[in-house]
Design a protein around this motif. Structure first.
Motif, PDB file in Angstrom:
ATOM      1  N   VAL A 153      26.098   4.150  84.645  1.00  0.00           N
ATOM      2  CA  VAL A 153      26.839   3.251  85.545  1.00  0.00           C
ATOM      3  C   VAL A 153      26.823   1.811  85.036  1.00  0.00           C
ATOM      4  CG1 VAL A 153      26.696   2.198  87.844  1.00  0.00           C
ATOM      5  CG2 VAL A 153      26.657   4.674  87.611  1.00  0.00           C
ATOM      6  N   GLU A 154      25.738   1.403  84.372  1.00  0.00           N
ATOM      7  CA  GLU A 154      25.609   0.020  83.888  1.00  0.00           C
ATOM      8  C   GLU A 154      25.810  -0.070  82.383  1.00  0.00           C
ATOM      9  OE1 GLU A 154      22.203  -2.102  85.632  1.00  0.00           O
ATOM     10  OE2 GLU A 154      21.913  -0.363  86.936  1.00  0.00           O
ATOM     11  N   VAL A 156      27.078  -0.819  78.775  1.00  0.00           N
ATOM     12  CA  VAL A 156      27.838  -1.984  78.309  1.00  0.00           C
ATOM     13  C   VAL A 156      29.100  -1.572  77.554  1.00  0.00           C
ATOM     14  CG1 VAL A 156      25.819  -3.476  78.232  1.00  0.00           C
ATOM     15  CG2 VAL A 156      26.415  -2.122  76.212  1.00  0.00           C
ATOM     16  N   ASN A 157      29.172  -0.310  77.124  1.00  0.00           N
ATOM     17  CA  ASN A 157      30.337   0.145  76.375  1.00  0.00           C
ATOM     18  C   ASN A 157      30.719   1.560  76.819  1.00  0.00           C
ATOM     19  OD1 ASN A 157      32.424   0.358  74.539  1.00  0.00           O
ATOM     20  ND2 ASN A 157      31.083   0.722  72.757  1.00  0.00           N
ATOM     21  N   PRO A 158      31.222   1.724  78.052  1.00  0.00           N
ATOM     22  CA  PRO A 158      31.555   3.060  78.549  1.00  0.00           C
ATOM     23  C   PRO A 158      32.542   3.838  77.679  1.00  0.00           C
ATOM     24  CG  PRO A 158      31.567   1.475  80.328  1.00  0.00           C
ATOM     25  CD  PRO A 158      31.457   0.682  79.055  1.00  0.00           C
ATOM     26  N   PRO A 159      33.598   3.211  77.113  1.00  0.00           N
ATOM     27  CA  PRO A 159      34.530   3.998  76.300  1.00  0.00           C
ATOM     28  C   PRO A 159      33.873   4.716  75.129  1.00  0.00           C
ATOM     29  CG  PRO A 159      35.501   1.879  76.860  1.00  0.00           C
ATOM     30  CD  PRO A 159      34.064   1.816  77.280  1.00  0.00           C
ATOM     31  N   ALA A 160      32.713   4.233  74.672  1.00  0.00           N
ATOM     32  CA  ALA A 160      32.022   4.892  73.567  1.00  0.00           C
ATOM     33  C   ALA A 160      31.527   6.289  73.960  1.00  0.00           C
ATOM     34  CB  ALA A 160      30.853   4.036  73.095  1.00  0.00           C
ATOM     35  N   HIS A 161      31.480   6.606  75.258  1.00  0.00           N
ATOM     36  CA  HIS A 161      31.007   7.906  75.726  1.00  0.00           C
ATOM     37  C   HIS A 161      32.154   8.886  75.990  1.00  0.00           C
ATOM     38  CE1 HIS A 161      26.720   6.601  76.978  1.00  0.00           C
ATOM     39  NE2 HIS A 161      27.226   5.704  76.141  1.00  0.00           N
ATOM     40  N   ALA A 162      33.367   8.464  75.739  1.00  0.00           N
ATOM     41  CA  ALA A 162      34.505   9.344  75.978  1.00  0.00           C
ATOM     42  C   ALA A 162      34.436  10.595  75.097  1.00  0.00           C
ATOM     43  CB  ALA A 162      35.818   8.592  75.726  1.00  0.00           C
ATOM     44  N   GLY A 163      33.992  10.438  73.852  1.00  0.00           N
ATOM     45  CA  GLY A 163      33.885  11.580  72.955  1.00  0.00           C
ATOM     46  C   GLY A 163      32.882  12.603  73.459  1.00  0.00           C
ATOM     47  N   THR A 189      30.455  -0.073  85.495  1.00  0.00           N
ATOM     48  CA  THR A 189      31.114  -0.852  84.440  1.00  0.00           C
ATOM     49  C   THR A 189      32.253  -0.096  83.775  1.00  0.00           C
ATOM     50  OG1 THR A 189      29.468  -0.077  82.840  1.00  0.00           O
ATOM     51  CG2 THR A 189      29.024  -2.180  83.957  1.00  0.00           C
ATOM     52  N   GLY A 190      32.516   1.132  84.234  1.00  0.00           N
ATOM     53  CA  GLY A 190      33.670   1.846  83.707  1.00  0.00           C
ATOM     54  C   GLY A 190      33.434   3.299  83.366  1.00  0.00           C
TER      55      GLY A 190
END
Length: 296
Positions: A153-154, A156-163, A189-190
């Motif tokens: 939830v916190e 700093v780079n949520p898009p990095a976990h899309a994979g 945060t996203g």
């Protein structure tokens, strides 16, 4: 002599009166009385036989016809059911163990489902991405439930976990699956949008939108407590059974290959980001709740 004759006449008269009282000389019945107004029985009519306590009166013919099967009246939907001995794999973090899986288990047991919960505290989407393929191969689940994202939830780079999200979905291999987002205790945060937009073709259960809140929490004010977890599970179970695709609603090759836990296709907005979903609702003139607007 005259007195004796009078006494005999009185005696005969008395016997005649007694005979009439016993019914032997009752007069012939006259015409039937007209019904009294207001639905009351006619004067002198016998009252209806009393119904014993607890006994149900027989329905009138019109009522019986209305209750007969095959009529186009409103009926309750059939009870949710799946064949016995199906398998459900539930993968998650500590939120899965915060009253949620505990409240789901008796429902699964009532259906004679093999319900396996694989959850670890302080685990992430990237933690499970490399494990899912082996877990699915070992359990061969008919349904997969994923409860991940709370620890990101916190991030700093949520898009990095899309994979990692896409890798988990790919490992499920087309089986019915639902990604259950954590009920948030603070603005994220996203990561929720990353999960929403990358979890298709699995269904996405938005806990913040679909679970009545606020949920009761543990002392850390983060994890749901037993009551909160039970309420979360209640809302999810109602949604899951409503989204179940009953047998007979698909045809051809799909019908032969379908899982007993098959779910309805996702509506288009289910995998859109929250901002896109809110914009679409506004364009269609739909209401956006204060809680939803706060998340957007």
């Amino acid at each position: 002599m005259g007195r004796e004759i009078r006494v005999r006449r009185w005696a005969l008269a008395g016997l005649a009166v007694a005979g009439m009282a016993c019914g032997g000389g009752a007069p012939a019945p006259g015409p039937r009385a007209a019904p009294a107004p207001g639905g009351l029985p006619p004067v002198g009519a016998e009252p209806p036989a009393a119904v014993p306590p607890g006994a149900a009166a027989s329905p009138a013919p019109s009522e019986a016809a209305a209750a007969a099967p095959g009529r186009d009246d409103d009926r309750a939907p059939p009870a949710f059911t799946v064949p016995p001995n199906t398998a459900v794999l539930h993968v998650g973090d500590s939120f899965a163990l915060a009253g949620f899986a505990q409240a789901l288990r008796p429902r699964m047991q009532a259906l004679r489902v093999r319900y396996a919960v694989k959850a670890e505290t302080s685990s992430y989407t990237v933690t499970w991405a490399s494990r899912m393929e082996l877990l699915v191969a070992n359990y061969q689940p008919d349904l997969v439930i994923i409860s991940l994202g709370a620890n990101e939830v916190e991030n700093v780079n949520p898009p990095a976990h899309a994979g990692a999200v896409r890798r988990i979905i790919k490992a499920i291999g087309g089986r019915p699956c639902v990604w259950v987002s954590p009920p948030l205790w603070r603005k994220d945060t996203g990561i929720i949008d990353v999960i929403r937009t990358n979890s298709a073709p699995c269904r996405f259960f938005d806990s913040d939108a679909l679970v009545p809140g606020p949920l009761p929490r543990q002392k850390d004010k983060i994890h749901p407590n037993e009551e909160g977890g039970a309420r979360w599970a209640d809302a999810f179970w109602s949604w899951l059974t409503a989204e179940h695709l009953p047998p007979g609603e698909d045809e051809g090759d799909l019908a032969a290959k379908r899982s007993p836990w098959a779910l309805r296709p996702s509506p288009p907005e289910e995998h859109r980001s929250r901002a896109e979903a809110a914009e679409g609702a506004l364009q269609l003139g739909g209401p956006v709740s204060a809680r939803g607007a706060e998340r957007f």
